[in-house]
Motif scaffolding. Structure first.
Motif, PDB file in Angstrom:
ATOM      1  N   GLY A 164      18.164  52.018 -39.501  1.00 34.82           N
ATOM      2  CA  GLY A 164      18.821  53.363 -39.053  1.00 34.82           C
ATOM      3  C   GLY A 164      19.020  53.521 -37.779  1.00 34.82           C
ATOM      4  O   GLY A 164      19.939  54.383 -37.611  1.00 34.82           O
ATOM      5  N   ASN A 165      18.555  52.825 -36.849  1.00 37.41           N
ATOM      6  CA  ASN A 165      18.937  52.954 -35.432  1.00 37.41           C
ATOM      7  C   ASN A 165      19.988  52.117 -34.907  1.00 37.41           C
ATOM      8  O   ASN A 165      20.864  52.179 -33.836  1.00 37.41           O
ATOM      9  N   VAL A 166      19.719  50.514 -35.225  1.00 38.91           N
ATOM     10  CA  VAL A 166      20.580  49.464 -34.727  1.00 38.91           C
ATOM     11  C   VAL A 166      20.935  48.770 -35.789  1.00 38.91           C
ATOM     12  O   VAL A 166      20.468  48.559 -36.841  1.00 38.91           O
ATOM     13  N   ASP A 167      22.196  48.398 -35.733  1.00 33.42           N
ATOM     14  CA  ASP A 167      22.871  47.314 -36.534  1.00 33.42           C
ATOM     15  C   ASP A 167      23.529  46.080 -35.757  1.00 33.42           C
ATOM     16  O   ASP A 167      24.465  46.483 -35.109  1.00 33.42           O
ATOM     17  N   GLU A 168      22.778  45.116 -35.773  1.00 30.41           N
ATOM     18  CA  GLU A 168      23.217  44.032 -34.823  1.00 30.41           C
ATOM     19  C   GLU A 168      24.295  42.985 -35.397  1.00 30.41           C
ATOM     20  O   GLU A 168      24.832  42.166 -34.891  1.00 30.41           O
ATOM     21  N   ARG A 169      24.529  43.483 -36.818  1.00 31.09           N
ATOM     22  CA  ARG A 169      25.848  42.859 -37.339  1.00 31.09           C
ATOM     23  C   ARG A 169      27.150  43.044 -36.479  1.00 31.09           C
ATOM     24  O   ARG A 169      28.212  42.431 -36.652  1.00 31.09           O
ATOM     25  N   LEU A 170      27.070  44.428 -35.871  1.00 36.14           N
ATOM     26  CA  LEU A 170      28.086  44.778 -35.161  1.00 36.14           C
ATOM     27  C   LEU A 170      28.458  44.109 -33.832  1.00 36.14           C
ATOM     28  O   LEU A 170      29.364  44.360 -32.928  1.00 36.14           O
ATOM     29  N   ASP A 171      27.334  43.369 -33.346  1.00 39.78           N
ATOM     30  CA  ASP A 171      27.295  42.603 -32.071  1.00 39.78           C
ATOM     31  C   ASP A 171      27.825  41.161 -32.222  1.00 39.78           C
ATOM     32  O   ASP A 171      27.347  40.350 -33.097  1.00 39.78           O
ATOM     33  N   LEU A 172      29.170  40.706 -31.632  1.00 37.12           N
ATOM     34  CA  LEU A 172      29.613  39.698 -31.994  1.00 37.12           C
ATOM     35  C   LEU A 172      28.872  38.470 -31.337  1.00 37.12           C
ATOM     36  O   LEU A 172      28.918  37.570 -32.271  1.00 37.12           O
ATOM     37  N   VAL A 173      28.158  38.551 -30.482  1.00 30.51           N
ATOM     38  CA  VAL A 173      27.276  37.148 -29.932  1.00 30.51           C
ATOM     39  C   VAL A 173      26.097  37.137 -30.938  1.00 30.51           C
ATOM     40  O   VAL A 173      25.904  36.075 -31.501  1.00 30.51           O
ATOM     41  N   LYS A 174      25.470  38.102 -31.187  1.00 32.37           N
ATOM     42  CA  LYS A 174      24.125  38.005 -31.984  1.00 32.37           C
ATOM     43  C   LYS A 174      24.561  37.760 -33.478  1.00 32.37           C
ATOM     44  O   LYS A 174      23.863  36.797 -33.868  1.00 32.37           O
ATOM     45  N   SER A 175      25.582  38.487 -33.809  1.00 27.21           N
ATOM     46  CA  SER A 175      25.991  37.978 -35.421  1.00 27.21           C
ATOM     47  C   SER A 175      26.593  36.716 -35.556  1.00 27.21           C
ATOM     48  O   SER A 175      26.221  35.964 -36.443  1.00 27.21           O
ATOM     49  N   THR A 176      27.263  36.349 -34.311  1.00 24.05           N
ATOM     50  CA  THR A 176      27.699  34.869 -34.674  1.00 24.05           C
ATOM     51  C   THR A 176      26.575  33.880 -34.444  1.00 24.05           C
ATOM     52  O   THR A 176      26.588  32.729 -35.146  1.00 24.05           O
ATOM     53  N   HIS A 177      25.795  34.144 -33.709  1.00 20.58           N
ATOM     54  CA  HIS A 177      24.455  33.175 -33.658  1.00 20.58           C
ATOM     55  C   HIS A 177      24.009  33.257 -34.986  1.00 20.58           C
ATOM     56  O   HIS A 177      23.381  32.011 -35.618  1.00 20.58           O
ATOM     57  N   ALA A 178      23.580  34.189 -35.608  1.00 19.36           N
ATOM     58  CA  ALA A 178      23.117  34.349 -37.020  1.00 19.36           C
ATOM     59  C   ALA A 178      23.859  33.761 -38.070  1.00 19.36           C
ATOM     60  O   ALA A 178      23.398  32.830 -38.861  1.00 19.36           O
ATOM     61  N   ALA A 179      25.108  33.747 -37.937  1.00 22.53           N
ATOM     62  CA  ALA A 179      26.001  33.145 -38.893  1.00 22.53           C
ATOM     63  C   ALA A 179      26.130  31.510 -38.657  1.00 22.53           C
ATOM     64  O   ALA A 179      26.074  31.114 -39.644  1.00 22.53           O
ATOM     65  N   ALA A 180      25.934  31.213 -37.502  1.00 25.53           N
ATOM     66  CA  ALA A 180      25.914  29.684 -37.327  1.00 25.53           C
ATOM     67  C   ALA A 180      24.680  29.158 -37.738  1.00 25.53           C
ATOM     68  O   ALA A 180      24.593  28.177 -38.252  1.00 25.53           O
ATOM     69  N   LYS A 181      23.381  29.843 -37.592  1.00 28.51           N
ATOM     70  CA  LYS A 181      22.025  29.435 -38.303  1.00 28.51           C
ATOM     71  C   LYS A 181      22.369  29.234 -39.747  1.00 28.51           C
ATOM     72  O   LYS A 181      21.921  28.334 -40.265  1.00 28.51           O
ATOM     73  N   TYR A 182      22.980  30.367 -40.644  1.00 28.73           N
ATOM     74  CA  TYR A 182      22.897  30.325 -41.842  1.00 28.73           C
ATOM     75  C   TYR A 182      24.023  29.124 -42.242  1.00 28.73           C
ATOM     76  O   TYR A 182      23.762  28.474 -43.125  1.00 28.73           O
ATOM     77  N   LEU A 183      25.270  29.128 -41.514  1.00 26.73           N
ATOM     78  CA  LEU A 183      26.177  27.790 -41.939  1.00 26.73           C
ATOM     79  C   LEU A 183      25.368  26.378 -41.826  1.00 26.73           C
ATOM     80  O   LEU A 183      25.401  25.670 -42.542  1.00 26.73           O
ATOM     81  N   LYS A 184      24.788  26.449 -40.851  1.00 23.19           N
ATOM     82  CA  LYS A 184      24.061  25.144 -40.382  1.00 23.19           C
ATOM     83  C   LYS A 184      23.094  24.950 -41.749  1.00 23.19           C
ATOM     84  O   LYS A 184      22.863  23.770 -42.218  1.00 23.19           O
ATOM     85  N   SER A 185      22.239  25.781 -42.123  1.00 25.22           N
ATOM     86  CA  SER A 185      21.122  25.627 -43.165  1.00 25.22           C
ATOM     87  C   SER A 185      21.914  25.393 -44.524  1.00 25.22           C
ATOM     88  O   SER A 185      21.604  24.666 -45.351  1.00 25.22           O
ATOM     89  N   LEU A 186      23.234  25.938 -44.748  1.00 23.20           N
ATOM     90  CA  LEU A 186      24.122  25.537 -46.125  1.00 23.20           C
ATOM     91  C   LEU A 186      24.666  24.321 -45.973  1.00 23.20           C
ATOM     92  O   LEU A 186      24.555  23.533 -46.803  1.00 23.20           O
ATOM     93  N   HIS A 187      24.777  23.561 -44.661  1.00 22.92           N
ATOM     94  CA  HIS A 187      25.419  22.292 -44.577  1.00 22.92           C
ATOM     95  C   HIS A 187      24.314  21.615 -44.735  1.00 22.92           C
ATOM     96  O   HIS A 187      24.395  20.360 -45.487  1.00 22.92           O
ATOM     97  N   ASP A 188      22.897  21.791 -44.365  1.00 21.59           N
ATOM     98  CA  ASP A 188      22.052  20.970 -44.467  1.00 21.59           C
ATOM     99  C   ASP A 188      21.539  20.879 -46.023  1.00 21.59           C
ATOM    100  O   ASP A 188      21.251  19.745 -46.585  1.00 21.59           O
ATOM    101  N   GLU A 189      21.923  21.924 -46.757  1.00 20.90           N
ATOM    102  CA  GLU A 189      21.476  21.974 -48.250  1.00 20.90           C
ATOM    103  C   GLU A 189      22.803  20.954 -49.002  1.00 20.90           C
ATOM    104  O   GLU A 189      22.275  20.216 -49.767  1.00 20.90           O
ATOM    105  N   PHE A 190      23.735  21.405 -48.748  1.00 22.40           N
ATOM    106  CA  PHE A 190      25.142  20.765 -49.559  1.00 22.40           C
ATOM    107  C   PHE A 190      25.362  19.387 -48.950  1.00 22.40           C
ATOM    108  O   PHE A 190      26.049  18.820 -49.610  1.00 22.40           O
ATOM    109  N   GLY A 191      25.218  19.053 -47.645  1.00 22.77           N
ATOM    110  CA  GLY A 191      25.603  17.974 -47.170  1.00 22.77           C
ATOM    111  C   GLY A 191      27.444  17.909 -46.966  1.00 22.77           C
ATOM    112  O   GLY A 191      27.901  16.940 -46.804  1.00 22.77           O
ATOM    113  N   ASP A 192      28.003  19.008 -46.934  1.00 30.19           N
ATOM    114  CA  ASP A 192      29.263  19.068 -47.088  1.00 30.19           C
ATOM    115  C   ASP A 192      29.906  20.237 -46.296  1.00 30.19           C
ATOM    116  O   ASP A 192      29.444  21.430 -46.922  1.00 30.19           O
ATOM    117  N   TRP A 193      30.554  20.239 -45.383  1.00 30.77           N
ATOM    118  CA  TRP A 193      31.198  21.657 -44.673  1.00 30.77           C
ATOM    119  C   TRP A 193      31.963  22.606 -45.575  1.00 30.77           C
ATOM    120  O   TRP A 193      31.930  23.849 -45.706  1.00 30.77           O
TER     121      TRP A 193
END
Length: 245
Positions: A164-193
């Motif tokens: 209710g106080n903070v939404d770091e999805r609106l932070d470009l740097v922090k949200s991009t680091h999170a997206a990168a971690k998520y994408l990396k985990s998906l590539h590790d799972e599927f082996g295909d970008w």
């Protein structure tokens, strides 16, 4: 390049011959039928050469399109048809004054730098453009928000604070680091970008189920829901538009 020069030379030669024939009319004679046939043959040759040139030019365009350095079915009719659809839809981005284009010039280099630090292909920066048009205030009807359109639960799973106080999805740097971690985990799972990109949209579990049920291992061969079936095409189209405008 050599093919294009040969085609151009051929066209120029036939046009010159036609011009010479018509600029020097001959009196009626027994050779008229032959001349008429020759003229028709030359005209057909010019048209045929122009059509071949257009086809080669179009083939060259599709063959230069790429995504994450992975194989794309450039020669397939279905690929070209779907890509053309979104290239046409996103064509407005070519306008220099467009707001998205301005934001892309400013923000995409920062996103690309973070993705690179995780070993993620630079092309994935265009996901943020497709997802939110680089407008962090964008919120979907399902509750996804921010630059990368994270659902609150997924955002928290990858280290973002969303309450209710903070939404770091609106932070470009922090949200991009999170997206990168998520994408990396998906590539590790599927082996295909490309599959990782599709999973980012539909979810890993749903994509796994589609792959298993259909016995496929390639995004372009899968039958998916309309949104996910169009997702990678949208990313490629956005990349093509922004990089060529």
């Amino acid at each position: 390049m050599i093919k294009k020069r040969v085609l151009c030379s051929s066209m120029l030669l036939t046009v010159m011959l036609l011009s010479k024939l018509y600029s020097n009319p001959q009196p009626e004679s027994m050779t008229d039928p032959f001349r008429k046939a020759l003229d028709q043959s030359m005209i057909s040759k010019v048209i045929e050469t122009e059509e071949l040139s257009k086809k080669n030019s179009k083939d060259d365009f599709y063959s230069q399109i790429s995504f994450a350095n992975e194989e794309i079915p450039h020669e397939k009719g279905f690929f070209r048809q779907r890509l053309d659809k979104y290239l046409s839809k996103f064509a407005y981005l070519k306008k220099p004054s467009n707001n998205i284009h301005k934001k892309a010039d400013k923000l995409l280099p920062r996103i690309a730098k973070i993705l690179k630090s995780y070993g993620i292909p630079e092309d994935f920066k265009y996901i943020a453009v497709v997802e939110s048009s680089l407008s962090p205030s964008t919120t979907s009807h399902k509750g996804a928000g921010g630059y990368w359109q994270f659902m609150p639960a997924t955002a928290r799973l990858y280290g973002l604070r969303v309450d209710g106080n903070v939404d770091e999805r609106l932070d470009l740097v922090k949200s991009t680091h999170a997206a990168a971690k998520y994408l990396k985990s998906l590539h590790d799972e599927f082996g295909d970008w490309t599959l990782a990109a599709a999973a980012y949209n539909v979810g890993g579990g749903s994509l796994r189920s589609s792959l298993r049920r259909q016995g496929k291992d390639n995004y372009y061969d899968l039958k998916l829901n309309a949104e996910t079936a169009a997702y990678v095409y949208k990313i490629i189209s956005m990349k093509t538009i922004l990089e060529t405008s």
